[in-house]
Design a protein around this motif. Structure first.
Motif, PDB file in Angstrom:
ATOM      1  N   UNK A 136     -22.935  19.884  49.860  1.00 12.97           N
ATOM      2  CA  UNK A 136     -21.623  20.404  49.492  1.00 12.97           C
ATOM      3  C   UNK A 136     -20.594  19.291  49.391  1.00 12.97           C
ATOM      4  N   UNK A 137     -19.507  19.595  48.701  1.00 16.62           N
ATOM      5  CA  UNK A 137     -18.404  18.639  48.598  1.00 16.62           C
ATOM      6  C   UNK A 137     -17.885  18.272  49.985  1.00 16.62           C
ATOM      7  N   UNK A 138     -17.859  19.256  50.891  1.00  7.93           N
ATOM      8  CA  UNK A 138     -17.387  18.984  52.260  1.00  7.93           C
ATOM      9  C   UNK A 138     -18.300  17.989  52.969  1.00  7.93           C
ATOM     10  N   UNK A 139     -19.618  18.087  52.737  1.00  3.71           N
ATOM     11  CA  UNK A 139     -20.554  17.140  53.330  1.00  3.71           C
ATOM     12  C   UNK A 139     -20.225  15.715  52.883  1.00  3.71           C
ATOM     13  N   UNK A 140     -19.991  15.553  51.584  1.00  3.28           N
ATOM     14  CA  UNK A 140     -19.690  14.219  51.042  1.00  3.28           C
ATOM     15  C   UNK A 140     -18.331  13.733  51.536  1.00  3.28           C
ATOM     16  N   UNK A 141     -17.413  14.666  51.715  1.00  4.93           N
ATOM     17  CA  UNK A 141     -16.064  14.319  52.172  1.00  4.93           C
ATOM     18  C   UNK A 141     -16.069  13.818  53.616  1.00  4.93           C
ATOM     19  N   UNK A 142     -16.967  14.361  54.431  1.00  7.30           N
ATOM     20  CA  UNK A 142     -16.978  14.011  55.855  1.00  7.30           C
ATOM     21  C   UNK A 142     -17.955  12.885  56.193  1.00  7.30           C
ATOM     22  N   UNK A 143     -18.737  12.439  55.212  1.00 11.14           N
ATOM     23  CA  UNK A 143     -19.617  11.293  55.438  1.00 11.14           C
ATOM     24  C   UNK A 143     -18.800  10.006  55.575  1.00 11.14           C
ATOM     25  N   UNK A 144     -19.464   8.963  56.056  1.00  7.15           N
ATOM     26  CA  UNK A 144     -18.836   7.655  56.184  1.00  7.15           C
ATOM     27  C   UNK A 144     -19.342   6.706  55.096  1.00  7.15           C
ATOM     28  N   UNK A 145     -18.475   5.813  54.652  1.00  8.65           N
ATOM     29  CA  UNK A 145     -18.775   4.926  53.536  1.00  8.65           C
ATOM     30  C   UNK A 145     -18.365   3.497  53.880  1.00  8.65           C
ATOM     31  N   UNK A 146     -18.945   2.516  53.171  1.00  9.22           N
ATOM     32  CA  UNK A 146     -18.438   1.142  53.294  1.00  9.22           C
ATOM     33  C   UNK A 146     -17.034   1.053  52.695  1.00  9.22           C
ATOM     34  N   UNK A 147     -16.394  -0.081  52.852  1.00 10.59           N
ATOM     35  CA  UNK A 147     -15.049  -0.259  52.285  1.00 10.59           C
ATOM     36  C   UNK A 147     -15.119  -0.199  50.757  1.00 10.59           C
ATOM     37  N   UNK A 148     -13.969   0.012  50.158  1.00 13.38           N
ATOM     38  CA  UNK A 148     -13.902   0.035  48.693  1.00 13.38           C
ATOM     39  C   UNK A 148     -14.347  -1.304  48.110  1.00 13.38           C
ATOM     40  N   UNK A 149     -13.939  -2.397  48.743  1.00 10.70           N
ATOM     41  CA  UNK A 149     -14.316  -3.738  48.259  1.00 10.70           C
ATOM     42  C   UNK A 149     -15.841  -3.890  48.259  1.00 10.70           C
ATOM     43  N   UNK A 150     -16.492  -3.433  49.339  1.00 11.12           N
ATOM     44  CA  UNK A 150     -17.957  -3.530  49.432  1.00 11.12           C
ATOM     45  C   UNK A 150     -18.625  -2.655  48.381  1.00 11.12           C
ATOM     46  N   UNK A 151     -18.117  -1.446  48.189  1.00 11.48           N
ATOM     47  CA  UNK A 151     -18.704  -0.544  47.185  1.00 11.48           C
ATOM     48  C   UNK A 151     -18.558  -1.126  45.779  1.00 11.48           C
ATOM     49  N   UNK A 152     -17.412  -1.738  45.483  1.00 11.55           N
ATOM     50  CA  UNK A 152     -17.219  -2.325  44.151  1.00 11.55           C
ATOM     51  C   UNK A 152     -18.140  -3.517  43.948  1.00 11.55           C
ATOM     52  N   UNK A 153     -18.381  -4.284  44.998  1.00 10.44           N
ATOM     53  CA  UNK A 153     -19.337  -5.398  44.919  1.00 10.44           C
ATOM     54  C   UNK A 153     -20.740  -4.865  44.629  1.00 10.44           C
ATOM     55  N   UNK A 154     -21.104  -3.793  45.319  1.00  6.07           N
ATOM     56  CA  UNK A 154     -22.403  -3.141  45.104  1.00  6.07           C
ATOM     57  C   UNK A 154     -22.490  -2.648  43.666  1.00  6.07           C
ATOM     58  N   UNK A 155     -21.395  -2.067  43.172  1.00  4.82           N
ATOM     59  CA  UNK A 155     -21.366  -1.536  41.814  1.00  4.82           C
ATOM     60  C   UNK A 155     -21.529  -2.597  40.753  1.00  4.82           C
ATOM     61  N   UNK A 156     -20.885  -3.757  40.944  1.00  3.94           N
ATOM     62  CA  UNK A 156     -21.026  -4.847  39.966  1.00  3.94           C
ATOM     63  C   UNK A 156     -22.471  -5.329  39.917  1.00  3.94           C
ATOM     64  N   UNK A 157     -23.124  -5.360  41.067  1.00  2.00           N
ATOM     65  CA  UNK A 157     -24.539  -5.762  41.102  1.00  2.00           C
ATOM     66  C   UNK A 157     -25.406  -4.773  40.328  1.00  2.00           C
ATOM     67  N   UNK A 158     -25.125  -3.484  40.496  1.00  2.00           N
ATOM     68  CA  UNK A 158     -25.882  -2.456  39.766  1.00  2.00           C
ATOM     69  C   UNK A 158     -25.664  -2.603  38.267  1.00  2.00           C
ATOM     70  N   UNK A 159     -24.417  -2.787  37.857  1.00  2.00           N
ATOM     71  CA  UNK A 159     -24.102  -2.881  36.424  1.00  2.00           C
ATOM     72  C   UNK A 159     -24.764  -4.098  35.780  1.00  2.00           C
ATOM     73  N   UNK A 160     -24.969  -5.155  36.555  1.00  2.00           N
ATOM     74  CA  UNK A 160     -25.582  -6.379  36.016  1.00  2.00           C
ATOM     75  C   UNK A 160     -27.105  -6.326  36.040  1.00  2.00           C
ATOM     76  N   UNK A 161     -27.665  -5.432  36.843  1.00  2.00           N
ATOM     77  CA  UNK A 161     -29.122  -5.431  37.032  1.00  2.00           C
ATOM     78  C   UNK A 161     -29.770  -4.056  36.857  1.00  2.00           C
ATOM     79  N   UNK A 162     -29.102  -3.157  36.178  1.00  2.00           N
ATOM     80  CA  UNK A 162     -29.564  -1.762  36.117  1.00  2.00           C
ATOM     81  C   UNK A 162     -30.981  -1.614  35.568  1.00  2.00           C
ATOM     82  N   UNK A 163     -31.403  -2.535  34.716  1.00  2.00           N
ATOM     83  CA  UNK A 163     -32.735  -2.416  34.108  1.00  2.00           C
ATOM     84  C   UNK A 163     -33.866  -2.712  35.082  1.00  2.00           C
TER      85      UNK A 163
END
Length: 495
Positions: free
Chosen positions: A453-480
């Motif tokens: 549920x949306x509530x489950x995702x809302x109450x989970x814990x996440x890395x910082x935004x900076x860390x997530x964006x770093x992770x995202x750039x890696x995915x975008x560069x290596x998705x294949x």
């Protein structure tokens, strides 16, 4: 297993097809192996002269398991039983079952033919006029309550509020009433769906449980469909032992694959691992390993979605409510309507030949349900019991479709910001984080059903935004070249 319990098992299987009101009442009869295990959880020292409550008693399998244990272990020479059963077919067999114990025990038994919620709430509401010694209270309650939603406008919901119980399902109502009818230091054993452990709807029930009882033991079946296979019960079930007014200490967590209990194992956990002290939602975690949890190993993973500037909503388009607007394939005047099947890894496959529609016709009524095209992380709300993963995420990119607006169907959770897209690096970072093996394991500790549920995702814990964006750039560069192993390894590196 005893001859009596074997006989009751055969009786259970014989009576199952005859339960005409099974769907209406939410009836699921307990296998004798499960009943015997449940009875074994009661503290032996508390079973002298027991006063036992069995709500929704069926043919008496649960009560029989307790009485048989008392007899075989010579714990007590007398017992009282109050069994409540509304179904006339089951009630006749229940009375016969209880009669089998009258020779070996000084047994005082009463079979109540009323609706348990009606009977219990009446007992609680009327007790102010009774003398202290005449109030209905039990030393033990054992139950496999019915599993069925309670409508907010129903009489059940109204009378439950009258005794301070706010809940959405019969099973939690039965347990809540059993708690209130149990005397101080009395014990309750119940087998119930694990869905009460998290989510907003069961928060008042968790509050009641945590305020009024101590959790002593919880047992999980690793296989969701085997313990109650004769009833086709697909919820993940937990057997829970509670003590009314007990002092909360360590909790025993046990597991077995199924109701044979052949591979039974157990561990003791501090209560802080079960309910995290700062968790306002009071989620109940059920750890099955003594290894440190994902959150414990990575203290940097402590942000909420709101703290990283992201919101989450359930897909607003409910297809059966907009049938006239649905189109199998895109045509003039339509925009894409995305279902979970449209998202495969980082790719969006649209339009797609499938049973569901691919587009929705746009008019003034439909416009309010649409989002502007952009970068969105999406998460499937439902997974089948065969799926290896509980959380399955995807990404919508604006280049995937040549439209200014899109629709998200109700089977998706959508991560957005003020109903707009989010930065691409963040969308891909959230996608990768949510699809990691560690997060899937973390999620399963407090979520026992197949729904995310949306509530489950809302109450989970996440890395910082900076860390997530770093992770995202890696995915975008290596998705294949990214597989599960590479994704999991990269997450470990960046945390």
């Amino acid at each position: 297993m005893s001859q009596l319990l074997e006989t009751l098992d055969k009786e259970r299987l014989a009576v199952n097809p005859l339960l005409k009101r099974k769907s209406e009442l939410g009836q699921f009869l307990t296998p004798s192996s499960v009943a015997k295990f449940m009875a074994s959880l009661f503290d032996k020292s508390k079973l002298s002269k027991p006063k036992i409550l069995d709500p929704g008693a069926g043919i008496g399998v649960l009560t029989s398991a307790v009485l048989e244990r008392i007899t075989l272990e010579k714990i007590s020479k007398q017992a009282e039983v109050t069994a409540v059963e509304i179904d006339e077919l089951l009630r006749g067999r229940l009375q016969t079952t209880l009669g089998l114990f009258e020779d070996g025990l000084s047994l005082k038994s009463e079979v109540i033919s009323e609706d348990f919620i009606e009977w219990a709430t009446n007992a609680l509401l009327n007790e102010d006029s009774l003398l202290e010694g005449t109030k209905i209270r039990f030393t033990h309650a054992i139950l496999n309550p019915p599993y069925k939603k309670i409508m907010s406008s129903s009489r059940h919901r109204k009378i439950l509020r009258g005794v301070g119980i706010e809940t959405v399902n019969l099973y939690s109502a039965f347990v809540g009433l059993a708690i209130q009818l149990t005397e101080e230091n009395g014990q309750i054993v119940a087998v119930i769906p694990r869905s009460f452990c998290n989510g907003p709807y069961f928060r008042p029930f968790r509050q009641l449980l945590l305020e009024e009882t101590a959790i002593k033991h919880m047992h999980l079946f690793d296989s969701r469909d085997k313990a109650f296979k004769d009833d086709e019960v697909l919820q993940e079930n937990v057997i829970i032992l509670l003590e009314r007014g007990g002092k909360q200490s360590n909790v025993t967590i046990s597991t077995s694959t199924d109701d044979s209990f052949i591979d039974y194992s157990s561990n003791s956990y501090p209560f802080e691992k079960i309910v995290q002290p700062l968790d306002s939602e009071k989620f109940i975690h059920i750890p099955t390993s003594n290894e440190p949890s994902f959150i414990e190993r990575y203290p940097s993973v402590h942000y909420s979605l709101s703290e990283i500037g992201v919101e989450v909503s359930t897909g607003p388009v409910v297809d059966f409510r907009v049938k006239g607007h649905l189109r199998d394939m895109p045509e003039e005047g339509t925009v894409p309507l995305f279902y979970p099947n449209h998202f495969v890894g980082t790719l969006t496959e649209w339009p797609k030949v499938m049973k569901k529609p691919n587009a929705v016709f746009v008019d003034e009524d439909m416009k309010k349900w649409l989002y502007p095209n952009g970068y969105y992380t999406v998460v499937k709300r439902f997974s089948s019991k065969e799926e290896k993963r509980r959380i399955v995420a995807g990404v919508l990119t604006p280049s995937s479709v040549d439209y200014s607006e899109v629709g998200f169907e109700n089977g998706l959770n959508v991560l957005h910001f003020k109903k707009q897209g989010i930065p691409p690096e963040l969308a891909f970072g959230l996608y990768a984080y949510l699809n990691s093996t560690e997060v899937d394991k973390y999620f399963r500790v407090f979520n026992g059903h197949t729904q995310v549920n949306a509530t489950d995702l809302r109450t989970m814990k996440y890395p910082s935004r900076v860390t997530l964006e770093k992770f995202g750039r890696w995915v975008m560069s290596n998705s294949d070249i990214i597989g599960q192993e590479e994704l999991d390894q990269k997450l470990e590196e960046i945390l």
